[in-house]
Design a protein around this motif. Structure first.
Motif, short mmCIF file in Angstrom:
data_model
loop_
_atom_site.label_atom_id
_atom_site.label_comp_id
_atom_site.label_asym_id
_atom_site.label_seq_id
_atom_site.Cartn_x
_atom_site.Cartn_y
_atom_site.Cartn_z
N ASP A 108 -3.67 7.55 -2.89
CA ASP A 108 -3.68 6.42 -1.97
C ASP A 108 -4.05 5.17 -2.75
O ASP A 108 -4.95 5.21 -3.61
CB ASP A 108 -4.72 6.62 -0.87
N GLU B 123 3.40 11.87 9.27
CA GLU B 123 2.20 12.33 9.97
C GLU B 123 2.17 11.82 11.41
O GLU B 123 1.84 12.57 12.34
CB GLU B 123 0.96 11.88 9.22
N LYS C 125 -3.87 0.46 -2.71
CA LYS C 125 -3.58 -0.77 -1.99
C LYS C 125 -2.70 -1.70 -2.82
O LYS C 125 -2.57 -1.54 -4.03
CB LYS C 125 -4.88 -1.48 -1.63
N ALA D 93 0.83 -1.20 0.00
CA ALA D 93 0.00 0.00 0.00
C ALA D 93 0.86 1.26 0.00
O ALA D 93 1.96 1.27 0.56
CB ALA D 93 -0.92 0.00 1.21
N ASP E 233 3.72 10.02 -0.68
CA ASP E 233 4.91 9.18 -0.52
C ASP E 233 5.88 9.50 -1.65
O ASP E 233 5.48 9.78 -2.78
CB ASP E 233 4.55 7.69 -0.61
N ARG F 255 0.61 5.86 0.00
CA ARG F 255 -0.20 7.03 0.30
C ARG F 255 0.16 8.17 -0.64
O ARG F 255 1.32 8.29 -1.08
CB ARG F 255 0.05 7.49 1.74
N ALA F 256 -0.80 9.01 -0.96
CA ALA F 256 -0.52 10.21 -1.74
C ALA F 256 0.50 11.04 -0.98
O ALA F 256 0.35 11.32 0.20
CB ALA F 256 -1.81 11.00 -1.96
N CYS G 28 4.12 10.07 -5.14
CA CYS G 28 2.96 9.23 -5.39
C CYS G 28 1.71 10.11 -5.42
O CYS G 28 1.48 10.88 -4.48
CB CYS G 28 2.85 8.17 -4.29
N ARG H 48 9.67 2.87 -2.18
CA ARG H 48 9.23 4.05 -1.42
C ARG H 48 10.39 4.48 -0.55
O ARG H 48 10.90 3.71 0.26
CB ARG H 48 8.03 3.71 -0.55
N SER I 43 7.82 8.17 3.59
CA SER I 43 6.45 7.76 3.89
C SER I 43 5.67 8.89 4.55
O SER I 43 6.06 9.40 5.61
CB SER I 43 6.47 6.53 4.82
N GLU J 240 2.80 8.50 5.92
CA GLU J 240 2.26 7.95 7.16
C GLU J 240 3.22 8.14 8.33
O GLU J 240 2.83 8.57 9.43
CB GLU J 240 1.94 6.47 7.00
#
Length: 702
Positions: free
Chosen positions: A373, A404, A375, A340, A345, A342-343, A370, A396, A399, A401
């Motif tokens: 988002d 954040e 999967k 997966a 990345d 995320r926008a 990226c 990647r 990240s 994620e």
């Protein structure tokens, strides 16, 4: 099943206040940080003393201990200010100090008897004998052992019964810690002073004696290892009995610290709860791959050190695979995901030309954001201007994620930090620390006196000849030369001084003990050597990586029985003068290398694996017997020697020649001069011996 052993402490890097807060939020049991000076990360932001006091209060409120790194080798004039810094940190609530310099260890113990001291990995402890010596003679509370150790070796060291800390994750220095002079001698910035220029990350070629390249690897980062990752071995490390797992990274960002600490926290908790399995390990490893890494390796833990340890192509962040490029269009590509995303990345397309591509088609590594988002299993379209190949791996390297989650945690922790007062007063204000410690830094009055002339040779023929040369007081030989043909040296051993190898591991112990019994004298390079020399009752000298960069360290080694303490090659003449003047007051003989090609580094990794697959027979390896040079981008050719154990030693391209300074060195009390003849020609050696012998004779007559 629950573990019978207690879980080790999870120790996290804190190169900034935000990194400290991130480590606490992620579940670290302890953090280690510098306070702006005298630590092995000179470029780290570190933490200001006033803010440090508040950070300690916050950490303690969360049950987290705080350690201060003071792990550089100090010059004579730095001993008092370094102790002042320790006093300040102690007053602010620091729980322990990570120290390398033996003079600083002793100074802290005298001035602050309650202080807890951890011996730095810079000191090179890597065997039970080393642990035993340190326990008896230094009295520290914990030892950080070398990264190069295998799991059985770690368990063996832990069996001595002293708290042992091991690195579990992060960057690896390709040289044994504390034994690297490459940055200091080649670029004027010392790794042992925390100011490394990271020569192991540079590009090199490996050439033969005629200047032909013999490197067959894809890439030129011939000294660049991947990042250490022990996540698959966490349970085994717990079972081995380690007291602490240490994450490298005081130069890393807070998001790195937060994410990596979180992964190892999850792993340790799973081991403790009896729920550790391959699925948890895989999840933790995926998490680790979301932060900066040069690719991961567990080679040392498995007892390996070949090409699988290395990142030959690149020394930068390589991330973790999240997909494969399946279609290429004008300024756009399609990527099929295996994980997966995320926008936001950051993705890197590792584009390698196919086997049918023209020779001039380069590799490309475009980094692109990226856009959405998505999967695992989905195909996404990504904007990419550069031409890349279908089938390229997509990694990647950043990240959203992680960023954040880190930002959210930091916001909470910063608010809490503001609630702690900063009523901090420097502990050394109005205090004279030099008198009760006897730490005078005034130079001694220099006196001229004779000095011992020692010549290190590499062949039995040279040794036999020099043993009859009345100008030479001592003939020495490196252990690496002895081990090439032990039988040829055997009859000479009782008349020779043996310079023991820098590493002293389980596999080295039997040979070292034998040499201690047979040699006229040994030169100890490791605390384990001092233990074995003591047991064999053999005379011994001390030399780097048992580094004495100030007179008080030299005096300590002298009081432990060293007949001569050899100063590290990276010391300037002024720095050497300070050390020698203080040591001579203590009636300790101090020596210096005055002619030869200084050693830059020693690595467990065999550099000759760059020529192709390793035959795994070091003694019989033909590559070792051929002339090899590590060639810098500047064209400088660094001589390379690989010993019978597969360890690589790299030497400076420039000869160190201080023969013209001998009169000066004698006047301020230097008691020993060494010539390393291993890379010297016959004429060079004869010239150096003649110059030194004449100077020493003149001084003795005066």
């Amino acid at each position: 099943m629950n573990m019978n052993r207690p879980l080790p402490e999870l120790l996290a890097p804190a190169g900034s206040i935000d990194a400290l807060l991130a480590a606490v939020a992620a579940g670290a049991d302890a953090v280690y940080c510098g306070l702006g000076a005298f630590n092995a990360r000179a470029s780290a932001k570190d933490i200001e003393p006033v803010e440090f006091a508040r950070a300690v209060r916050l950490a303690h409120a969360h049950g987290v201990r705080v350690y201060v790194t003071c792990n550089v080798y100090l010059r004579e004039h730095e001993l008092v200010p370094a102790l002042d810094l320790v006093r300040e940190a102690d007053a602010a609530g620091a729980d322990a100090f990570i120290v390398a310099d033996v003079a600083q260890v002793r100074a802290i113990q005298r001035a602050i008897p309650h202080a807890e001291i951890h011996l730095s990995t810079q000191t090179g402890v890597m065997s039970p004998a080393g642990v035993e010596y340190v326990r008896e003679h230094l009295g520290v509370e914990r030892i950080t052992v070398s990264r190069e150790l295998s799991l059985p070796e770690i368990a063996n060291v832990c069996s001595v019964g002293m708290p042992i800390e091991v690195f579990c994750h992060g960057a690896i220095c390709i040289c044994y810690s504390g034994a690297c002079a490459a940055s200091a001698l080649r670029r004027g910035r010392s790794a042992n002073r925390g100011d490394c220029t990271q020569p192991c990350r540079f590009t090199y070629d490996l050439q033969d004696g005629k200047g032909n390249s013999v490197n067959v690897q894809e890439g030129e980062r011939l000294l660049c290892p991947r990042d250490y990752c022990s996540i698959d071995h966490v349970r085994e490390l717990v079972e081995a009995g380690v007291s602490a797992l240490k994450i490298e990274g005081r130069m890393k960002n807070p998001d790195y610290v937060f994410n990596v600490v979180g992964a190892y926290r999850r792993a340790l908790d799973a081991v403790g709860a009896g729920s550790w399995d391959s699925d948890v390990a895989a999840a933790c490893k995926r998490k680790l791959g979301m932060s900066f890494n040069r690719g991961f390796t567990d080679a040392y833990l498995r007892g390996a050190s070949g090409a699988e340890l290395m990142s030959f192509e690149r020394a930068c962040n390589q991330g973790l695979c999240v997909g494969e490029l399946v279609e290429r269009r004008y300024e756009e590509v399609s990527v099929r995901l295996c994980a997966a995303v995320r926008a936001g990345d950051m993705l890197e397309i590792r584009s390698t030309p196919g086997p049918d591509a023209p020779a001039d088609v380069p590799k490309r590594w475009p980094q692109v954001p990226c856009p959405v988002d998505a999967k695992a299993g989905e195909v996404i379209d990504v904007h990419c201007k550069r031409k890349v190949e279908v089938g390229s791996i997509v990694n990647r390297i950043s990240s959203v994620e992680v960023l954040e989650r880190t930002d959210a945690a930091l916001a909470r922790m910063r608010t809490e930090l503001e609630s702690y007062s900063s009523d901090y007063v420097p502990a050394h204000v109005g205090r004279c620390v030099s008198e009760p410690l006897g730490l005078s830094v005034e130079p001694a009055v220099p006196t001229a006196r004779g000095a011992c002339l020692s010549v290190a040779v590499d062949t039995p023929v040279r040794a036999a000849a020099l043993l009859h040369d009345v100008r030479v007081d001592e003939v020495a030989v490196r252990q690496m030369a002895l081990d090439e043909d032990a039988d040829a040296w055997e009859d000479l051993l009782p008349r020779l001084t043996v310079m023991l190898d820098e590493p002293s591991r389980m596999i080295d112990e039997a040979r070292t003990r034998y040499l201690c019994r047979r040699a006229r004298k040994v030169i100890c390079r490791n605390y384990a050597h001092m233990q074995m020399a003591k047991e064999a009752d053999v005379p011994f000298d001390v030399a780097a990586p048992l580094s004495a960069t100030n007179g008080q360290s030299a005096a300590w080694f002298g009081r432990r029985g060293a007949s001569c303490v050899w100063l590290p090659d990276e010391l300037s003449l002024d720095e050497a003068r300070e050390a020698v003047c203080r040591a001579t007051r203590e009636e300790v003989r101090v020596g210096m290398l005055v002619c030869g090609y200084p050693q830059l580094m020693v690595t467990e990794h065999c550099l000759l694996t760059a020529e192709g697959p390793c035959p795994h027979s070091c003694v019989a390896c033909e590559r070792r017997r051929q002339e090899r040079y590590l060639v810098e981008a500047s064209g400088a050719r660094l001589p390379v020697r690989v010993d019978a154990h597969g360890r690589t030693r790299t030497f400076d391209a420039c000869m160190l020649n201080r023969t013209e300074d001998v009169d000066t060195l004698l006047r301020f009390g230097t008691g020993g001069f060494a010539i390393d003849a291993m890379l010297l020609g016959a004429d060079e050696l004869e010239c150096a011996i003649g110059t030194l012998a004449a100077a020493c004779a003149a001084a003795s007559e005066a």
